[in-house]
Design a protein around this motif. Sequence first.
Motif, PDB file in Angstrom:
ATOM      1  N   GLY A 152      -0.361  -6.342  -1.291  1.00 16.33           N
ATOM      2  CA  GLY A 152      -0.796  -5.030  -0.808  1.00 16.33           C
ATOM      3  C   GLY A 152      -0.880  -4.013  -1.931  1.00 16.33           C
ATOM      4  O   GLY A 152      -1.781  -3.167  -1.962  1.00 16.33           O
ATOM      5  N   ALA A 153       0.049  -4.091  -2.887  1.00 16.60           N
ATOM      6  CA  ALA A 153       0.033  -3.178  -4.032  1.00 16.60           C
ATOM      7  C   ALA A 153      -1.185  -3.432  -4.912  1.00 16.60           C
ATOM      8  O   ALA A 153      -1.877  -2.492  -5.330  1.00 16.60           O
ATOM      9  CB  ALA A 153       1.319  -3.328  -4.837  1.00 16.60           C
ATOM     10  N   HIS A 190       0.836  -1.204   0.000  1.00 14.80           N
ATOM     11  CA  HIS A 190       0.000   0.000   0.000  1.00 14.80           C
ATOM     12  C   HIS A 190       0.870   1.253   0.000  1.00 14.80           C
ATOM     13  O   HIS A 190       0.610   2.220  -0.714  1.00 14.80           O
ATOM     14  CB  HIS A 190      -0.912   0.013   1.232  1.00 14.80           C
ATOM     15  N   ALA A 191       1.899   1.242   0.844  1.00 15.61           N
ATOM     16  CA  ALA A 191       2.761   2.425   0.975  1.00 15.61           C
ATOM     17  C   ALA A 191       3.463   2.750  -0.338  1.00 15.61           C
ATOM     18  O   ALA A 191       3.534   3.923  -0.745  1.00 15.61           O
ATOM     19  CB  ALA A 191       3.799   2.187   2.077  1.00 15.61           C
ATOM     20  N   TYR A 243       4.159   6.239  -5.108  1.00 20.32           N
ATOM     21  CA  TYR A 243       4.347   6.367  -6.557  1.00 20.32           C
ATOM     22  C   TYR A 243       3.030   6.660  -7.291  1.00 20.32           C
ATOM     23  O   TYR A 243       2.860   6.285  -8.447  1.00 20.32           O
ATOM     24  CB  TYR A 243       5.010   5.104  -7.106  1.00 20.32           C
ATOM     25  N   ASN A 244       2.134   7.362  -6.582  1.00 19.74           N
ATOM     26  CA  ASN A 244       0.886   7.842  -7.194  1.00 19.74           C
ATOM     27  C   ASN A 244       0.119   6.735  -7.915  1.00 19.74           C
ATOM     28  O   ASN A 244      -0.373   6.909  -9.034  1.00 19.74           O
ATOM     29  CB  ASN A 244       1.186   8.990  -8.163  1.00 19.74           C
ATOM     30  N   GLU A 245       0.040   5.585  -7.249  1.00 20.55           N
ATOM     31  CA  GLU A 245      -0.744   4.452  -7.732  1.00 20.55           C
ATOM     32  C   GLU A 245      -0.222   3.874  -9.045  1.00 20.55           C
ATOM     33  O   GLU A 245      -0.981   3.234  -9.792  1.00 20.55           O
ATOM     34  CB  GLU A 245      -2.226   4.839  -7.876  1.00 20.55           C
ATOM     35  N   GLU A 246       1.042   4.052  -9.310  1.00 19.83           N
ATOM     36  CA  GLU A 246       1.637   3.428 -10.496  1.00 19.83           C
ATOM     37  C   GLU A 246       2.077   2.018 -10.113  1.00 19.83           C
ATOM     38  O   GLU A 246       3.124   1.822  -9.492  1.00 19.83           O
ATOM     39  CB  GLU A 246       2.816   4.253 -11.007  1.00 19.83           C
TER      40      GLU A 246
END
Length: 325
Positions: free
Chosen positions: A140-141, A109-110, A115-118
């Motif tokens: 998490g990503a 998540h972090a 990285y602005n949801e990239e």
Amino acid sequence: MSIAEACRSGANPRQPAAKRDGGFLFDNCHILMHWVGRNYALEHHVTLGTLQRYLPRTNDPGCSAGFAHGLISALGRSISRLDPGSVAAACARSLTRYQAYSCVHGLGHAYMRAYNEELPLALRMCGRLPQRDVVDCAQGAFHDYWFAGSGADNLFPRATAAPRTLCGRQPARFVRACWYRAFMESPPDRALNTSADLSAVCARLSSLQREGCITGASAVFHSGRPDRQLRGCATLAAADRIPCARGVATQDLMTKPLAAQVHLVGLCDGFARQRVGCVSWLAKALNVDTNGAFLARGCPAVPSADRAACRVGAGSWRGPLETFS
């Protein structure tokens, strides 16, 4: 009582306010606590060095885990500048295996927030962690990626690829992690009420992609009733049974008596030739849930024919989990 207070007290096993009251608050406590955790981290100037002071002390996958993920996601930009080994070491200092897993999941998540949801950049950062943490970080990503599709968790809504498209282009090590959260955060067009529905939603997929899809679908199949989930898995085609078992919510038995956990493993009897794989996965998951107690107390209590598989599965609890809540 505010939402934050109710969810926070829900992290205390002696006073589970959110669970006691049920309804919308309990059903959504995990994601609500993402927001609470991020704001708490900012208000209290939490850093990676002080993180362990604030992480919840329970294995609750709902309110408490959501708070932990929020705390860690607030540290996104600072974490992205640190040596991945140091970041992983901070998570490894957690009190329990579940909390260490939740911390690593929170790193995914972090990195997404940093990285602005990239997603490719976040996955690249996950890939720099020690091998045991890479896939759990990736989950998490992907979790954050699916949030963005609906604008959940204070994210600006953005177009997301369909699970078949996104997961279909992932390297093999990320396929299960990609699918696992897909149906939780991006529900399919059809309800998943029967084992036939699981098969249908994953139609025309094969090999690892089908396995990942079945696991993701299983995670929302009879949610909250692991016994019904597992019985449904047993009715699937042989190749789908173990992937389905990986989606069973063993964490719902964390606070149940040992007998309930042993009973769940006993339901693997319905898996026929896939029984060993079923027992092995459930034992691994339950050992994480109980921080090692299931290996010592649960495996001796399962049917004698299952004890070897139980010990092997439970003994692998320190490795990557890939599909776990």
